[in-house]
Scaffold this active site. Sequence first.
Site, PDB file in Angstrom:
ATOM      1  N   HIS A 122       0.814  -1.228   0.000  1.00 42.01           N
ATOM      2  CA  HIS A 122       0.000   0.000   0.000  1.00 42.01           C
ATOM      3  C   HIS A 122       0.848   1.279   0.000  1.00 42.01           C
ATOM      4  CE1 HIS A 122      -3.617  -2.307   0.460  1.00 42.01           C
ATOM      5  NE2 HIS A 122      -3.271  -2.776   1.641  1.00 42.01           N
ATOM      6  N   HIS A 161      -6.603  -7.055  -0.388  1.00 40.01           N
ATOM      7  CA  HIS A 161      -6.703  -5.617  -0.638  1.00 40.01           C
ATOM      8  C   HIS A 161      -5.955  -5.253  -1.930  1.00 40.01           C
ATOM      9  CE1 HIS A 161      -7.059  -6.039   3.818  1.00 40.01           C
ATOM     10  NE2 HIS A 161      -8.065  -5.209   3.616  1.00 40.01           N
ATOM     11  N   ASP A 243      -4.989 -12.613   3.605  1.00 35.52           N
ATOM     12  CA  ASP A 243      -6.204 -12.092   4.222  1.00 35.52           C
ATOM     13  C   ASP A 243      -7.458 -12.340   3.381  1.00 35.52           C
ATOM     14  OD1 ASP A 243      -5.107 -10.338   2.399  1.00 35.52           O
ATOM     15  OD2 ASP A 243      -5.023  -8.625   3.775  1.00 35.52           O
TER      16      ASP A 243
HETATM   17 ZN   LIG Z   1      -4.425  -7.057   2.785  1.00 33.31          ZN
END
Ligand SMILES: [Zn+2]
Length: 308
Positions: A122, A161, A243
């Site tokens: 990220h 994500h 995740d």
């Molecule tokens: Zn993640």
Amino acid sequence: MTTAMITHPACLNHVTPDGHPEQVARLQVVLDALSDIPLERLSAPMAADDDLKRCHPQSYIDRLRAALPSSGSRQLDADTHMSPGSLEAAYRAAGAVLLAVDKVLNGDVKNAFAAIRPPGHHAEQEIPMGFCLFGNVAIAAKYALDHHGLRRVAIVDFDVHHGNGTQALCEDDPRILTITSQQMPLWPGTGDPVDTGEFDNVLNIALPPASGSDVFHKVYEEQVFPRLMAFAPELLIISAGFDAHRDDPLAQLEFETEDFAWVTHRLCDIAEASCNGRVVSALEGGYNLDALAASAAAHVSVLEERGR
Ligand SMILES: [Zn+2]
């Protein structure tokens, strides 16, 4: 040939506030889960600033250094914190992936896993974000191109994500193909499939909540693997976040532990066909400790099996 596992105790000294999902125990359980797998275990060096600067300006590195608290915790954004040990942890995390690239491209090992935190996918050029400080995988991809002289590097990010940082750091370089699959809707909200990158070198895959194993396999077989084969990478880098597991508290994709073994096998198949099996994998997310440990062990067990 064998599989390298690269980590450093400093990665345990990046301490987040109580109750934070990206906690020290994540790396501890991963290391415990890998303890019985025969791996070449190596200590992560600190990344050199010149290597970080392929992705982050010196002013950003200086800003992180200035933000480092002498005690306690400093909050950089809603999710991202630094403790006194965080900067060394971040340098070691990036350094682990750089050493993994060296070991694999020098032919010392067939593939490598960097067991690291903080994660990286990220972090953008000048923005720490989503538990991440340096863009570990993007830094490694650019190093493989510039230092080792490769012409094509592919990154596959199966963290739940969107790898917004990796995309931001790599999409201006047509030598890098970034493929990232993510639950949508989900934080950070980017990663729409219409976003294909400046050079059509980004493949974003949006998966609805509760997709489960069948959708994961179908989408990867139909979209990810053919695209990878067509690109013919000289090195395959994996952003290995776990995740998307059904037990993870941060998302709802409902993958099983075995899915991470499956995708690792299939990615190794493509690496075998394209680049003599050269795979570098780096830990990203995964926030249920039991699911993280089991999934990381499943992933690294396949790397070890394929690295023999
Ligand atoms: Zn993640």
